[in-house]
Scaffold this motif. Sequence first.
Motif, PDB file in Angstrom:
ATOM      1  N   ARG A  82     -22.179 -14.530 -10.855  1.00  0.00           N
ATOM      2  CA  ARG A  82     -22.092 -13.461 -11.857  1.00  0.00           C
ATOM      3  C   ARG A  82     -23.269 -12.488 -11.718  1.00  0.00           C
ATOM      4  NH1 ARG A  82     -18.498 -14.149 -16.211  1.00  0.00           N
ATOM      5  NH2 ARG A  82     -17.390 -16.140 -16.160  1.00  0.00           N
ATOM      6  N   LEU A  83     -24.435 -13.005 -11.387  1.00  0.00           N
ATOM      7  CA  LEU A  83     -25.589 -12.119 -11.163  1.00  0.00           C
ATOM      8  C   LEU A  83     -25.321 -11.192  -9.982  1.00  0.00           C
ATOM      9  CD1 LEU A  83     -28.613 -14.567 -11.620  1.00  0.00           C
ATOM     10  CD2 LEU A  83     -27.683 -12.943 -13.279  1.00  0.00           C
ATOM     11  N   ARG A  84     -24.784 -11.752  -8.903  1.00  0.00           N
ATOM     12  CA  ARG A  84     -24.496 -10.917  -7.728  1.00  0.00           C
ATOM     13  C   ARG A  84     -23.389  -9.915  -8.025  1.00  0.00           C
ATOM     14  NH1 ARG A  84     -25.243 -16.256  -5.381  1.00  0.00           N
ATOM     15  NH2 ARG A  84     -27.196 -16.267  -4.173  1.00  0.00           N
ATOM     16  N   ASP A  85     -22.378 -10.342  -8.769  1.00  0.00           N
ATOM     17  CA  ASP A  85     -21.291  -9.428  -9.131  1.00  0.00           C
ATOM     18  C   ASP A  85     -21.786  -8.282 -10.003  1.00  0.00           C
ATOM     19  OD1 ASP A  85     -19.551 -11.012  -7.721  1.00  0.00           O
ATOM     20  OD2 ASP A  85     -18.733 -12.040  -9.484  1.00  0.00           O
ATOM     21  N   ALA A  86     -22.878  -8.531 -10.761  1.00  0.00           N
ATOM     22  CA  ALA A  86     -23.454  -7.473 -11.603  1.00  0.00           C
ATOM     23  C   ALA A  86     -24.291  -6.490 -10.790  1.00  0.00           C
ATOM     24  CB  ALA A  86     -24.306  -8.098 -12.714  1.00  0.00           C
ATOM     25  N   GLY A  87     -24.407  -6.720  -9.468  1.00  0.00           N
ATOM     26  CA  GLY A  87     -25.141  -5.798  -8.619  1.00  0.00           C
ATOM     27  C   GLY A  87     -26.604  -6.128  -8.443  1.00  0.00           C
ATOM     28  N   LEU A  88     -27.033  -7.318  -8.874  1.00  0.00           N
ATOM     29  CA  LEU A  88     -28.441  -7.696  -8.741  1.00  0.00           C
ATOM     30  C   LEU A  88     -28.690  -8.389  -7.404  1.00  0.00           C
ATOM     31  CD1 LEU A  88     -29.150  -9.232 -12.274  1.00  0.00           C
ATOM     32  CD2 LEU A  88     -29.145  -6.826 -11.575  1.00  0.00           C
ATOM     33  N   ARG A  89     -29.910  -8.269  -6.914  1.00  0.00           N
ATOM     34  CA  ARG A  89     -30.339  -9.086  -5.797  1.00  0.00           C
ATOM     35  C   ARG A  89     -30.755 -10.449  -6.347  1.00  0.00           C
ATOM     36  NH1 ARG A  89     -33.937  -5.978  -1.405  1.00  0.00           N
ATOM     37  NH2 ARG A  89     -33.251  -7.866  -0.311  1.00  0.00           N
ATOM     38  N   VAL A  90     -30.352 -11.524  -5.693  1.00  0.00           N
ATOM     39  CA  VAL A  90     -30.597 -12.874  -6.202  1.00  0.00           C
ATOM     40  C   VAL A  90     -31.289 -13.699  -5.117  1.00  0.00           C
ATOM     41  CG1 VAL A  90     -29.552 -14.979  -7.130  1.00  0.00           C
ATOM     42  CG2 VAL A  90     -28.559 -12.744  -7.679  1.00  0.00           C
ATOM     43  N   ARG A  91     -32.338 -14.394  -5.527  1.00  0.00           N
ATOM     44  CA  ARG A  91     -33.033 -15.304  -4.615  1.00  0.00           C
ATOM     45  C   ARG A  91     -33.034 -16.690  -5.244  1.00  0.00           C
ATOM     46  NH1 ARG A  91     -39.012 -13.627  -3.106  1.00  0.00           N
ATOM     47  NH2 ARG A  91     -39.382 -14.327  -5.254  1.00  0.00           N
ATOM     48  N   GLU A  92     -32.478 -17.665  -4.543  1.00  0.00           N
ATOM     49  CA  GLU A  92     -32.415 -19.034  -5.050  1.00  0.00           C
ATOM     50  C   GLU A  92     -33.642 -19.815  -4.592  1.00  0.00           C
ATOM     51  OE1 GLU A  92     -28.792 -20.873  -3.854  1.00  0.00           O
ATOM     52  OE2 GLU A  92     -27.558 -19.128  -4.392  1.00  0.00           O
ATOM     53  N   HIS A  93     -34.111 -20.730  -5.442  1.00  0.00           N
ATOM     54  CA  HIS A  93     -35.179 -21.649  -5.051  1.00  0.00           C
ATOM     55  C   HIS A  93     -34.600 -23.054  -5.010  1.00  0.00           C
ATOM     56  CE1 HIS A  93     -38.759 -24.221  -5.412  1.00  0.00           C
ATOM     57  NE2 HIS A  93     -39.377 -23.228  -4.781  1.00  0.00           N
ATOM     58  N   HIS A  94     -34.802 -23.739  -3.885  1.00  0.00           N
ATOM     59  CA  HIS A  94     -34.217 -25.068  -3.692  1.00  0.00           C
ATOM     60  C   HIS A  94     -35.304 -26.132  -3.656  1.00  0.00           C
ATOM     61  CE1 HIS A  94     -30.078 -23.684  -2.627  1.00  0.00           C
ATOM     62  NE2 HIS A  94     -30.742 -22.579  -2.316  1.00  0.00           N
ATOM     63  N   ASN A  95     -35.004 -27.281  -4.223  1.00  0.00           N
ATOM     64  CA  ASN A  95     -35.918 -28.421  -4.203  1.00  0.00           C
ATOM     65  C   ASN A  95     -36.144 -28.868  -2.759  1.00  0.00           C
ATOM     66  OD1 ASN A  95     -36.408 -31.517  -4.194  1.00  0.00           O
ATOM     67  ND2 ASN A  95     -36.926 -30.870  -6.268  1.00  0.00           N
ATOM     68  N   ALA A  96     -37.418 -29.058  -2.382  1.00  0.00           N
ATOM     69  CA  ALA A  96     -37.742 -29.384  -1.004  1.00  0.00           C
ATOM     70  C   ALA A  96     -37.179 -30.739  -0.585  1.00  0.00           C
ATOM     71  CB  ALA A  96     -39.253 -29.374  -0.820  1.00  0.00           C
ATOM     72  N   THR A  97     -36.988 -31.643  -1.532  1.00  0.00           N
ATOM     73  CA  THR A  97     -36.511 -32.996  -1.199  1.00  0.00           C
ATOM     74  C   THR A  97     -34.993 -33.086  -1.221  1.00  0.00           C
ATOM     75  OG1 THR A  97     -38.527 -33.947  -2.135  1.00  0.00           O
ATOM     76  CG2 THR A  97     -36.656 -35.437  -1.821  1.00  0.00           C
ATOM     77  N   THR A  98     -34.383 -32.624  -2.301  1.00  0.00           N
ATOM     78  CA  THR A  98     -32.931 -32.781  -2.466  1.00  0.00           C
ATOM     79  C   THR A  98     -32.133 -31.585  -1.983  1.00  0.00           C
ATOM     80  OG1 THR A  98     -32.937 -31.846  -4.707  1.00  0.00           O
ATOM     81  CG2 THR A  98     -33.396 -34.211  -4.488  1.00  0.00           C
ATOM     82  N   GLY A  99     -32.773 -30.435  -1.896  1.00  0.00           N
ATOM     83  CA  GLY A  99     -32.049 -29.227  -1.511  1.00  0.00           C
ATOM     84  C   GLY A  99     -31.281 -28.582  -2.641  1.00  0.00           C
ATOM     85  N   ALA A 100     -31.322 -29.180  -3.834  1.00  0.00           N
ATOM     86  CA  ALA A 100     -30.591 -28.629  -4.974  1.00  0.00           C
ATOM     87  C   ALA A 100     -31.302 -27.391  -5.515  1.00  0.00           C
ATOM     88  CB  ALA A 100     -30.468 -29.679  -6.071  1.00  0.00           C
ATOM     89  N   VAL A 101     -30.531 -26.498  -6.108  1.00  0.00           N
ATOM     90  CA  VAL A 101     -31.107 -25.299  -6.723  1.00  0.00           C
ATOM     91  C   VAL A 101     -31.916 -25.714  -7.949  1.00  0.00           C
ATOM     92  CG1 VAL A 101     -30.607 -23.105  -7.878  1.00  0.00           C
ATOM     93  CG2 VAL A 101     -29.239 -23.821  -5.920  1.00  0.00           C
ATOM     94  N   ASP A 102     -33.182 -25.304  -8.014  1.00  0.00           N
ATOM     95  CA  ASP A 102     -33.992 -25.622  -9.193  1.00  0.00           C
ATOM     96  C   ASP A 102     -34.676 -24.381  -9.775  1.00  0.00           C
ATOM     97  OD1 ASP A 102     -35.926 -25.097  -7.310  1.00  0.00           O
ATOM     98  OD2 ASP A 102     -36.854 -27.075  -7.366  1.00  0.00           O
ATOM     99  N   GLY A 103     -34.272 -23.199  -9.310  1.00  0.00           N
ATOM    100  CA  GLY A 103     -34.824 -21.971  -9.870  1.00  0.00           C
ATOM    101  C   GLY A 103     -34.178 -20.758  -9.227  1.00  0.00           C
ATOM    102  N   TYR A 104     -34.483 -19.592  -9.759  1.00  0.00           N
ATOM    103  CA  TYR A 104     -33.901 -18.360  -9.220  1.00  0.00           C
ATOM    104  C   TYR A 104     -34.818 -17.197  -9.557  1.00  0.00           C
ATOM    105  CZ  TYR A 104     -32.649 -16.777 -13.893  1.00  0.00           C
ATOM    106  OH  TYR A 104     -32.707 -16.347 -15.200  1.00  0.00           O
ATOM    107  N   ALA A 105     -34.609 -16.092  -8.863  1.00  0.00           N
ATOM    108  CA  ALA A 105     -35.292 -14.831  -9.173  1.00  0.00           C
ATOM    109  C   ALA A 105     -34.307 -13.696  -8.925  1.00  0.00           C
ATOM    110  CB  ALA A 105     -36.542 -14.656  -8.311  1.00  0.00           C
TER     111      ALA A 105
END
Length: 483
Positions: free
Chosen positions: A220-243
């Motif tokens: 939804r953020l990308r569809d709104a025209g925003l640039r999105v940067r995901e932050h992934h956990n170094a161990t599990t690879g799961a998303v744990d933050g965004y900008a």
Amino acid sequence: MMPKKADSGDTTVDLLDYLFGPGDRDEHTDPHIVAAWDPDLPCPARTPDRMTLSGLALLLDAPVDALRGPRPAEHVWHASVRNAPTDRTLTDAEWATVAAEMVAVAGIAPHGDEHGCRWVAVRHAPDHIHLVATLARQDGRHPRIRGDIPNMHTAARAFETAWGLEPMSLLDETARRAPATGEKEKAGRRGLTEPARATLQRAVRQAAALATDDTDFLNRLRDAGLRVREHHNATTGAVDGYAVALPGDRADHGSRPVWFSGRTLAYDLSLPRIRERYEPALTPADITRAHHRIREAAVLLARAGRTEGAGDVAALGDLLTVAAAVSPAAVRDKVRAAATRFEQASRAPGDRTLDGTARTRFKAATRALEHAPRTARGGGAPAVLNLLLALIEAIEAATAWHRAQHHRAQATAAAQAAVLLREAADLTTTGARTTTPRPASRAVPRTVRVTPAPERGPVPPPPVTGVPPRHANGPGPHPGRSR
């Protein structure tokens, strides 16, 4: 009352020259000293024959120059204390009291300590003062100023309560994160009506209100025209933050985007807090069912306990955000302004639970409103009016709940949002009257009453002073001086 730390420095006279000068845009009026470490200190602006700026700088720097050991690399401590625009104008004597308390709790010059740091409080505008100190005590020791700004916020809350000022301290993590001076100046240079932070806050809040999981939220953020940067956990690879960043908003001479993490946009826009909002996708419902659900939730919210009600008002904030996005053009500005005003009311201090019945009703109505542009065409102005009246009832319930919990800032924010929604309802009624006949009477929102605790009475809503701008792009953080 908002204390704010400014950049430290190593040249006292340059800072004094700015504070006593005309400002960058001639915004400084009648600069003068309201308090100092020496109550008999002459003011360079009002008694230039007795004191000059360079002479004042020499006096402030004297304890630093007298240090026998190493001196601080940046020995100039600088902070400002600002009142809300709606507050009354404080007198010089009141600002002097504020200044003395702030430098005391900050560790600059504790009460009764004759050997504290030297400091002055300069006023060059009706609504704020600047505190300047040099970081060397007069007994040759270094001051202990760890925790200066949190301690100043605590002192500010005491002044707000004692003098009836609007609460602005961020310590309860409910106040809106305002754009910094540099962000607003950048937006002005680019001809924009609001900084990037404000645009991003609105877009992220809308996506969070409707998302069903992390993937849906980020899409939804990308569809709104925003640039999105995901932050992934170094161990599990799961998303744990965004900008997020606005396209075209760049820093360092255009070499990089200006990124804002969710936490820096607002206290409740971090990924863990957004995940609390997720609800399974619902079958699309029409706008009539939506306003019935809102009215049912309003009655439940009025009876909610402290932790349950905190979750309910958070869901109501999401509902208002989506209502603003899907409202007809004639009332969209008013509803958007109401959603912005209600943001602080949606963040109640303390713990909260997320299983309240009112919250479930508000979330169901939010889902229904996602399809409102399609379903509202059949109902026209009456359907929109019913929705606005239901929202007014819900906000009145939230206002009463906050008053009962002694949440003064949140009650004020909710009351201001209700005023704006009533104005939107009036616009809808006017529009309907010009197109189709209207019955002599219409539904009037029920006033929900909650009895406050006996030791404190209700907080009267202040007048609404304006409507926030609609469009935006804007700047990233800028470390410039506090003004």
